[in-house]
Design a protein around this motif. Structure first.
Motif, PDB file in Angstrom:
ATOM      1  N   LEU A 198       0.819  -1.209   0.000  1.00 62.14           N
ATOM      2  CA  LEU A 198       0.000   0.000   0.000  1.00 62.14           C
ATOM      3  C   LEU A 198       0.854   1.260   0.000  1.00 62.14           C
ATOM      4  CD1 LEU A 198      -2.434  -1.021   2.879  1.00 62.14           C
ATOM      5  CD2 LEU A 198      -3.028  -0.976   0.451  1.00 62.14           C
ATOM      6  N   THR A 199       0.321   2.310  -0.626  1.00 66.93           N
ATOM      7  CA  THR A 199       0.908   3.642  -0.470  1.00 66.93           C
ATOM      8  C   THR A 199       0.445   4.221   0.862  1.00 66.93           C
ATOM      9  OG1 THR A 199      -0.943   4.824  -1.465  1.00 66.93           O
ATOM     10  CG2 THR A 199       0.759   3.989  -2.977  1.00 66.93           C
ATOM     11  N   MET A 200       1.092   5.295   1.290  1.00 67.54           N
ATOM     12  CA  MET A 200       0.681   5.935   2.530  1.00 67.54           C
ATOM     13  C   MET A 200      -0.691   6.588   2.387  1.00 67.54           C
ATOM     14  SD  MET A 200       2.841   5.065   4.716  1.00 67.54           S
ATOM     15  CE  MET A 200       2.006   5.974   6.023  1.00 67.54           C
ATOM     16  N   THR A 201      -1.030   7.027   1.200  1.00 65.70           N
ATOM     17  CA  THR A 201      -2.373   7.581   0.970  1.00 65.70           C
ATOM     18  C   THR A 201      -3.422   6.499   1.192  1.00 65.70           C
ATOM     19  OG1 THR A 201      -1.507   9.186  -0.622  1.00 65.70           O
ATOM     20  CG2 THR A 201      -3.873   8.728  -0.701  1.00 65.70           C
ATOM     21  N   GLU A 202      -3.141   5.291   0.697  1.00 67.66           N
ATOM     22  CA  GLU A 202      -4.069   4.171   0.889  1.00 67.66           C
ATOM     23  C   GLU A 202      -4.140   3.764   2.357  1.00 67.66           C
ATOM     24  OE1 GLU A 202      -3.586   2.002  -3.480  1.00 67.66           O
ATOM     25  OE2 GLU A 202      -2.101   1.614  -1.911  1.00 67.66           O
ATOM     26  N   VAL A 203      -3.006   3.795   3.042  1.00 71.29           N
ATOM     27  CA  VAL A 203      -2.984   3.492   4.473  1.00 71.29           C
ATOM     28  C   VAL A 203      -3.873   4.473   5.234  1.00 71.29           C
ATOM     29  CG1 VAL A 203      -1.521   3.597   6.536  1.00 71.29           C
ATOM     30  CG2 VAL A 203      -0.755   2.330   4.526  1.00 71.29           C
ATOM     31  N   ALA A 204      -3.718   5.763   4.941  1.00 67.46           N
ATOM     32  CA  ALA A 204      -4.514   6.786   5.626  1.00 67.46           C
ATOM     33  C   ALA A 204      -6.003   6.602   5.352  1.00 67.46           C
ATOM     34  CB  ALA A 204      -4.059   8.177   5.198  1.00 67.46           C
ATOM     35  N   ALA A 205      -6.352   6.249   4.120  1.00 70.72           N
ATOM     36  CA  ALA A 205      -7.762   6.044   3.770  1.00 70.72           C
ATOM     37  C   ALA A 205      -8.354   4.890   4.572  1.00 70.72           C
ATOM     38  CB  ALA A 205      -7.900   5.793   2.280  1.00 70.72           C
ATOM     39  N   ILE A 206      -7.603   3.807   4.709  1.00 70.11           N
ATOM     40  CA  ILE A 206      -8.104   2.661   5.481  1.00 70.11           C
ATOM     41  C   ILE A 206      -8.227   3.017   6.957  1.00 70.11           C
ATOM     42  CG2 ILE A 206      -7.543   0.323   6.265  1.00 70.11           C
ATOM     43  CD1 ILE A 206      -6.245  -0.125   3.487  1.00 70.11           C
ATOM     44  N   LEU A 207      -7.252   3.733   7.487  1.00 69.33           N
ATOM     45  CA  LEU A 207      -7.338   4.148   8.889  1.00 69.33           C
ATOM     46  C   LEU A 207      -8.526   5.078   9.119  1.00 69.33           C
ATOM     47  CD1 LEU A 207      -3.566   4.744   9.724  1.00 69.33           C
ATOM     48  CD2 LEU A 207      -5.009   2.836  10.461  1.00 69.33           C
TER      49      LEU A 207
END
Length: 296
Positions: free
Chosen positions: A222-231
């Motif tokens: 995952l990218t960090m943008t995707e990580v933030a979206a999931i969080l």
């Protein structure tokens, strides 16, 4: 079977001890303080506690005596990251296991240590931290060449647990912002610590399955943008990971010592992929599942 678990009160050692106990394997847990809550929790689950220190070779030998297996995770001296403590401790562990007649060693290293890091762009020019990578690779080779009947080198990627509380790479995002210098298209491999423990337990209890292998471990990419979206989805809060250059991230709180590591990942990535573990029949956890389990 009986296994000595190094670092049994830490993340990886603790996960390994729990996974082995769940499979009915006798665990001897190496601890520095048997009275600590984390040590007592292992004892309550059925582990035998033994006091020892990676800098004390004789205590390691005594702890390994009579054991069939040993889980190895030497750690550096965090007050002197350029020192030789990690390699010395790794050597102490391997030699203690050999002297004690341990037949099976599972060692936890880091994704990419060895050929990958030595062949990546920027390595020959000296752009990256040679000490960190060479320390890991040196201990890996000690395990491979240690003469053990069975050995496995686990190579976990970025811990999902690094997003719990403060970490060197991600700081403290309790305010809702993850400060990193990772590029928008940098897709990082992630692994849940419990999956490392499960992989170690599988290596011990199925000696032919991972024997003589370096095993790259990742459960998601995952990218960090995707990580933030999931969080954001899981916590119900607005979590962001703005795309910053490493220097911009330093200005907003990233430790300057992490800049080279971030640049290295941006340029060269990490070799672990979820399909590698799946191909070996190892269970892994995707990031959304881990986040729900951790933050919901």
């Amino acid at each position: 079977m009986a296994v000595l678990v190094i670092g049994a009160t830490g993340k990886q050692g603790g996960a390994t001890a729990r996974a082995l106990l769940d499979k009915g394997v006798a665990v001897r847990a190496l601890v520095r303080d048997p009275g600590a809550d984390s040590a007592q929790a292992l004892r309550d689950r059925g582990a035998e506690l033994v006091t020892g220190d990676l800098d004390d070779a004789e205590s390691l030998f005594a702890a390994a005596d009579g054991m069939d297996g040993l889980f190895s995770i030497p750690y550096p001296d965090v007050t002197n990251m350029q020192g030789d403590a990690e390699v010395t401790r790794g050597r102490n562990v391997v030699e203690a296991a050999r002297r004690a007649g341990v037949s099976h060693v599972v060692h936890s290293s880091v994704s990419g240590a060895g050929d990958f890091h030595r062949n990546q762009p920027g390595w020959a020019e000296g752009r990256w931290d040679r000490h960190y990578w060479e320390s890991k690779a040196t201990i890996d080779e000690m395990v491979r060449s240690g003469g053990f009947a069975h050995w496995t080198v686990l190579k976990p990627s970025t811990f999902m647990e690094n997003l719990v509380g403060w970490s060197y790479l991600f700081g403290d995002w309790s305010s809702g912002t993850i400060i990193t210098g990772f590029a928008a298209d940098t897709r990082m491999p992630w692994i849940a610590v419990d999956d490392i423990g499960e992989a170690a337990a599988i290596a011990f209890t199925n000696p032919g399955k991972l024997d003589g292998q370096d095993v790259e471990l990742a459960g998601d990419l995952l990218t960090m943008t995707e990580v933030a979206a999931i969080l954001s989805e899981v916590t119900g809060r607005a979590i962001t990971a703005p795309v910053l250059t490493p220097q911009e991230a330093v200005e907003r709180g990233l430790l300057p010592a992490m800049v080279k590591a971030v640049e290295q990942i941006n340029e060269n990535g990490s070799p672990a992929r979820p399909e590698m573990a799946r191909a070996l029949g190892l269970p892994t956890t995707d990031f959304r599942t881990w986040a729900r389990r951790t933050f919901s």
